[in-house]
Design a protein around this motif. Structure first.
Motif, PDB file in Angstrom:
ATOM      1  N   HIS A  66     -26.886 -24.339  -4.881  1.00 19.69           N
ATOM      2  CA  HIS A  66     -26.721 -24.503  -3.895  1.00 19.69           C
ATOM      3  C   HIS A  66     -27.635 -24.420  -2.496  1.00 19.69           C
ATOM      4  O   HIS A  66     -28.035 -25.366  -2.448  1.00 19.69           O
ATOM      5  N   LEU A  67     -28.896 -23.653  -3.069  1.00 22.97           N
ATOM      6  CA  LEU A  67     -29.128 -23.787  -1.980  1.00 22.97           C
ATOM      7  C   LEU A  67     -30.718 -24.642  -2.347  1.00 22.97           C
ATOM      8  O   LEU A  67     -30.865 -24.709  -1.452  1.00 22.97           O
ATOM      9  N   GLU A  68     -31.124 -24.740  -3.732  1.00 22.44           N
ATOM     10  CA  GLU A  68     -31.557 -25.838  -4.058  1.00 22.44           C
ATOM     11  C   GLU A  68     -31.405 -27.125  -3.530  1.00 22.44           C
ATOM     12  O   GLU A  68     -32.248 -27.766  -3.263  1.00 22.44           O
ATOM     13  N   GLU A  69     -30.110 -27.294  -3.721  1.00 19.15           N
ATOM     14  CA  GLU A  69     -29.594 -28.457  -3.162  1.00 19.15           C
ATOM     15  C   GLU A  69     -29.998 -28.901  -1.698  1.00 19.15           C
ATOM     16  O   GLU A  69     -30.115 -29.351  -1.251  1.00 19.15           O
ATOM     17  N   GLN A  70     -29.176 -27.529  -0.640  1.00 18.87           N
ATOM     18  CA  GLN A  70     -29.849 -27.631   1.084  1.00 18.87           C
ATOM     19  C   GLN A  70     -31.259 -27.629   0.452  1.00 18.87           C
ATOM     20  O   GLN A  70     -31.347 -28.600   2.093  1.00 18.87           O
ATOM     21  N   ILE A  71     -32.045 -27.301   0.144  1.00 16.93           N
ATOM     22  CA  ILE A  71     -33.691 -27.492   1.425  1.00 16.93           C
ATOM     23  C   ILE A  71     -33.970 -28.785   0.441  1.00 16.93           C
ATOM     24  O   ILE A  71     -34.339 -29.401   1.006  1.00 16.93           O
ATOM     25  N   ALA A  72     -33.409 -29.827  -0.871  1.00 15.29           N
ATOM     26  CA  ALA A  72     -33.698 -30.719  -0.873  1.00 15.29           C
ATOM     27  C   ALA A  72     -33.469 -31.934   0.237  1.00 15.29           C
ATOM     28  O   ALA A  72     -34.255 -32.548   0.223  1.00 15.29           O
ATOM     29  N   HIS A  73     -32.419 -31.924   1.156  1.00 17.24           N
ATOM     30  CA  HIS A  73     -31.691 -31.983   2.296  1.00 17.24           C
ATOM     31  C   HIS A  73     -32.062 -31.910   3.161  1.00 17.24           C
ATOM     32  O   HIS A  73     -32.317 -32.781   3.737  1.00 17.24           O
ATOM     33  N   LEU A  74     -32.523 -29.902   3.658  1.00 20.84           N
ATOM     34  CA  LEU A  74     -33.032 -30.424   4.913  1.00 20.84           C
ATOM     35  C   LEU A  74     -34.421 -30.469   4.524  1.00 20.84           C
ATOM     36  O   LEU A  74     -34.765 -31.664   5.317  1.00 20.84           O
ATOM     37  N   THR A  75     -34.902 -31.040   3.437  1.00 18.22           N
ATOM     38  CA  THR A  75     -37.186 -31.556   3.191  1.00 18.22           C
ATOM     39  C   THR A  75     -36.829 -33.198   3.712  1.00 18.22           C
ATOM     40  O   THR A  75     -37.587 -33.770   4.104  1.00 18.22           O
ATOM     41  N   ARG A  76     -35.435 -33.544   3.195  1.00 21.58           N
ATOM     42  CA  ARG A  76     -35.479 -35.196   3.010  1.00 21.58           C
ATOM     43  C   ARG A  76     -34.697 -35.012   4.948  1.00 21.58           C
ATOM     44  O   ARG A  76     -35.956 -36.739   5.432  1.00 21.58           O
ATOM     45  N   THR A  77     -34.278 -34.475   5.553  1.00 20.64           N
ATOM     46  CA  THR A  77     -34.337 -34.486   6.627  1.00 20.64           C
ATOM     47  C   THR A  77     -35.343 -34.457   7.161  1.00 20.64           C
ATOM     48  O   THR A  77     -35.874 -35.404   7.802  1.00 20.64           O
TER      49      THR A  77
END
Length: 64
Positions: A3-14
């Motif tokens: 879940h944290l990795e998904e959040q980091i990936a999403h935040l990086t994309r944003t």
């Protein structure tokens, strides 16, 4: 952990998307700033030449 990795990936994309937008906006601001500077310079030159386009009293406009 996933879940944290998904959040980091999403935040990086944003952040990358926002960076693209901000960069594009800065380019547009720079372009508009240059245009305003050109217009201000032209207007200053016109004012010095005395052809500001203001008609006073009974003066005929230049097209007569």
């Amino acid at each position: 952990m996933q879940h944290l990795e998904e959040q980091i990936a999403h935040l990086t994309r944003t952040v990358e998307d926002l960076n693209t937008i901000v960069t594009r906006q800065q380019d547009e601001i720079d372009n508009l700033t240059r245009r305003v500077e050109v217009l201000m310079r032209r207007e200053g030159e016109r004012a010095q030449e005395g052809s500001g386009g203001i008609i006073l009293g009974d003066e005929r406009p230049p097209h007569y």
